[in-house]
Design a protein around this motif. Structure first.
Motif, PDB file in Angstrom:
ATOM      1  N   PRO A 138      50.764 -14.527   8.050  1.00 36.68           N
ATOM      2  CA  PRO A 138      51.128 -13.327   8.830  1.00 36.68           C
ATOM      3  C   PRO A 138      52.489 -13.439   9.538  1.00 36.68           C
ATOM      4  O   PRO A 138      53.144 -12.434   9.753  1.00 36.68           O
ATOM      5  CB  PRO A 138      49.999 -13.202   9.868  1.00 36.68           C
ATOM      6  N   LEU A 139      52.897 -14.648   9.898  1.00 35.82           N
ATOM      7  CA  LEU A 139      54.175 -14.813  10.592  1.00 35.82           C
ATOM      8  C   LEU A 139      55.341 -15.045   9.649  1.00 35.82           C
ATOM      9  O   LEU A 139      56.492 -15.015  10.071  1.00 35.82           O
ATOM     10  CB  LEU A 139      54.099 -15.987  11.570  1.00 35.82           C
ATOM     11  N   LEU A 140      55.069 -15.278   8.397  1.00 35.18           N
ATOM     12  CA  LEU A 140      56.142 -15.604   7.447  1.00 35.18           C
ATOM     13  C   LEU A 140      56.489 -14.449   6.532  1.00 35.18           C
ATOM     14  O   LEU A 140      57.135 -14.621   5.505  1.00 35.18           O
ATOM     15  CB  LEU A 140      55.739 -16.824   6.605  1.00 35.18           C
ATOM     16  N   ALA A 166      63.216 -23.668   3.119  1.00 34.56           N
ATOM     17  CA  ALA A 166      64.213 -22.590   3.158  1.00 34.56           C
ATOM     18  C   ALA A 166      65.627 -23.134   3.007  1.00 34.56           C
ATOM     19  O   ALA A 166      66.471 -22.515   2.351  1.00 34.56           O
ATOM     20  CB  ALA A 166      64.084 -21.807   4.461  1.00 34.56           C
ATOM     21  N   VAL A 167      65.895 -24.287   3.596  1.00 31.77           N
ATOM     22  CA  VAL A 167      67.218 -24.902   3.468  1.00 31.77           C
ATOM     23  C   VAL A 167      67.508 -25.232   2.005  1.00 31.77           C
ATOM     24  O   VAL A 167      68.582 -24.894   1.483  1.00 31.77           O
ATOM     25  CB  VAL A 167      67.312 -26.176   4.349  1.00 31.77           C
ATOM     26  N   SER A 195      55.937 -25.372  10.300  1.00 28.86           N
ATOM     27  CA  SER A 195      57.272 -24.955  10.738  1.00 28.86           C
ATOM     28  C   SER A 195      58.358 -25.875  10.169  1.00 28.86           C
ATOM     29  O   SER A 195      59.405 -25.409   9.712  1.00 28.86           O
ATOM     30  CB  SER A 195      57.338 -24.907  12.263  1.00 28.86           C
ATOM     31  N   LYS A 196      58.117 -27.177  10.152  1.00 25.20           N
ATOM     32  CA  LYS A 196      59.101 -28.105   9.587  1.00 25.20           C
ATOM     33  C   LYS A 196      59.213 -27.930   8.078  1.00 25.20           C
ATOM     34  O   LYS A 196      60.312 -27.943   7.516  1.00 25.20           O
ATOM     35  CB  LYS A 196      58.725 -29.551   9.945  1.00 25.20           C
ATOM     36  N   PHE A 197      58.089 -27.735   7.428  1.00 23.96           N
ATOM     37  CA  PHE A 197      58.092 -27.506   5.988  1.00 23.96           C
ATOM     38  C   PHE A 197      58.848 -26.231   5.639  1.00 23.96           C
ATOM     39  O   PHE A 197      59.646 -26.209   4.696  1.00 23.96           O
ATOM     40  CB  PHE A 197      56.651 -27.436   5.457  1.00 23.96           C
ATOM     41  N   VAL A 198      58.612 -25.155   6.406  1.00 28.75           N
ATOM     42  CA  VAL A 198      59.279 -23.875   6.152  1.00 28.75           C
ATOM     43  C   VAL A 198      60.792 -24.030   6.277  1.00 28.75           C
ATOM     44  O   VAL A 198      61.557 -23.511   5.459  1.00 28.75           O
ATOM     45  CB  VAL A 198      58.743 -22.788   7.105  1.00 28.75           C
ATOM     46  N   ALA A 230      62.568 -18.354   8.952  1.00 30.47           N
ATOM     47  CA  ALA A 230      62.316 -19.769   9.234  1.00 30.47           C
ATOM     48  C   ALA A 230      62.710 -20.117  10.660  1.00 30.47           C
ATOM     49  O   ALA A 230      62.000 -20.846  11.351  1.00 30.47           O
ATOM     50  CB  ALA A 230      63.075 -20.652   8.242  1.00 30.47           C
ATOM     51  N   VAL A 231      63.835 -19.572  11.114  1.00 29.05           N
ATOM     52  CA  VAL A 231      64.297 -19.835  12.481  1.00 29.05           C
ATOM     53  C   VAL A 231      63.299 -19.284  13.494  1.00 29.05           C
ATOM     54  O   VAL A 231      62.889 -19.981  14.432  1.00 29.05           O
ATOM     55  CB  VAL A 231      65.693 -19.216  12.716  1.00 29.05           C
TER      56      VAL A 231
END
Length: 196
Positions: A193-195, A113-114, A106-109, A39-40
């Motif tokens: 692909p990035l996650l 994740a938090v 990105s904000k959702f991820v 996520a970071v």
């Protein structure tokens, strides 16, 4: 939240971007504190691409003798330089976290994740949930000034300036902006692909 509140009062575009960076730094800290490395990294990548895009578009819209510095410089850009205005709009929507852009993903991820990483511990979950709520609140505040820029681009009459319609533009700014905008849209629709 502090970045969002400061940005509302700004008229200088670089100060608005600086206030936006405070908000994004808060999301990065939230991800570092409670989320996984994926996520970071995803958030940092998307934020970097958004910053590249907006910087390249502002430089492309400016002249060698005059930069795009103030909110008033964006007024009427939609009529003077529609493609530049579309690129700026997509980038600003991504900054605001609107769905189908990488900024939203990105904000959702980060928020997902938090919450996912802190569900086992009730006290940690309440702390992380409060922090995530503050992040969402800051994003809503920031959306106000992002949409203010979009409003200036499309709904206000522009000054008699040549900004946004200059003959001395360099192709490299346009190339960087185009690549960045494609990345923001592609990973807004298909981030898998990035996650991994």
């Amino acid at each position: 939240v502090i970045g969002g509140l400061q940005g509302i009062a700004q008229l200088n575009l670089k100060r608005i971007l600086a206030c936006s960076s405070v908000l994004n730094a808060g999301f990065i800290l939230l991800a570092l504190a409670f989320a996984a490395n994926t996520a970071v990294i995803f958030y940092l990548l998307v934020y970097g691409v958004m910053t590249l895009s907006i910087t390249a578009l502002w430089m492309y819209a400016g002249l060698k003798t005059a930069d795009v510095d103030e909110l008033s410089d964006l007024q009427g850009l939609g009529k003077r330089a529609p493609w530049t205005a579309v690129g700026l709009t997509v980038t600003l929507l991504s900054f605001a976290g609107i769905p189908l852009t990488a900024g939203f993903v990105s904000k959702f991820v980060v928020i997902f994740a938090v919450i996912q990483n802190t569900t086992a511990d009730a006290s940690l979950l309440s702390l992380s949930s409060a922090a995530a709520a503050l992040g969402v609140g800051g994003s809503l505040l920031a959306a106000y000034f992002y949409f203010g820029m979009i409003r200036s681009i499309w709904f206000h009459e522009g000054p008699s300036s040549d900004l946004g319609n200059a003959g001395d533009r360099r192709w490299n700014y346009a190339l960087v902006a185009c690549i960045a905008i494609v990345v923001l849209l592609v990973f807004g629709v298909y981030p898998a692909p990035l996650l991994v």
